[in-house]
Design an enzyme around this catalytic site. Sequence first.
Site, PDB file in Angstrom:
ATOM      1  CG  HIS A 100       0.374  11.887  -2.937  1.00  0.00           C
ATOM      2  ND1 HIS A 100       0.922  11.307  -3.879  1.00  0.00           N
ATOM      3  CD2 HIS A 100      -0.320  10.608  -2.772  1.00  0.00           C
ATOM      4  CE1 HIS A 100       1.204  10.466  -4.521  1.00  0.00           C
ATOM      5  NE2 HIS A 100       0.844   9.472  -3.449  1.00  0.00           N
TER       6      HIS A 100
ATOM      7  CG  ASP B 139      -1.538   5.944  -1.301  1.00  0.00           C
ATOM      8  OD1 ASP B 139      -1.021   7.173  -1.653  1.00  0.00           O
ATOM      9  OD2 ASP B 139      -0.143   5.399  -2.149  1.00  0.00           O
TER      10      ASP B 139
ATOM     11  CG  HIS C   3      -4.730   4.633  -3.470  1.00  0.00           C
ATOM     12  ND1 HIS C   3      -5.200   5.270  -4.258  1.00  0.00           N
ATOM     13  CD2 HIS C   3      -3.630   4.431  -3.862  1.00  0.00           C
ATOM     14  CE1 HIS C   3      -4.651   5.717  -4.911  1.00  0.00           C
ATOM     15  NE2 HIS C   3      -3.508   4.851  -4.649  1.00  0.00           N
TER      16      HIS C   3
END
Length: 243
Positions: A49, A51, A55
């Site tokens: 993933h 960020d 975040h």
Amino acid sequence: MIVDLSVPVVNGMPVYPGDPEVEIAPALTVAAEGVNVLGLHLGSQSGTHVDAPFHIDDALPTLDDLPLERFLGPAAVLDVRGLPPRSPVTAGMLETVAGRLRPGTVLLVATGWDEHWGTPEYLAHPYLAAETARLIAAAGVRTVGIDALSVDPTSRPAGDDAAGASATGAAGAIGAAGEPGGDLPAHRALCGAHAVIAENLRNLDPLLEAQAAGRPIEVSLFPLRLAGADGAPVRAVARIGGV
């Protein structure tokens, strides 16, 4: 040549503490409804993933605030394989890629820790020292990836410094991240510069070989288009060109 840099998204995969468990099951089937459709339940930080700066700070850009150029670019691969568990990637280690660190570059940190994916050892990954992250940001790099759980250190599981609880998704199996105080210094240095961070990458060895041979490498880290998000899963891939 295309290289897949992503971990598979499956039931029971590792997740960060407090994150939603990954659950995948048939929602519709050919037998019952005439089509196959999966039902997905997962967090924005599941698997491979990125960020967004949001975040770690409500005042920083969300995923859809960032330019698409932040998720695609020529790669520089930093080889720090062989570091002991829970070791920092120090500022001096950047020397091997210093000439490649500039705006538009995607810096990938190859720790080799992806070989521990799905095991308790995955929690003991190397991480970026705060000074290292600050130097990366100062060089103008706004996209950083690592083949580990986080760019910051991850604490040992409570009550077990050796192996700990299962690393396959149980909440609490991974302790709070960060250097003393849990302040996520590498995240703050990078996200504070509006950089994106890719985590849980894998299979960076072919990229290191290509880089040593002088072959160009382009990396794609495009996330799901989640509105106002802190991050999203990606299908990370690299294209290796000819000499």
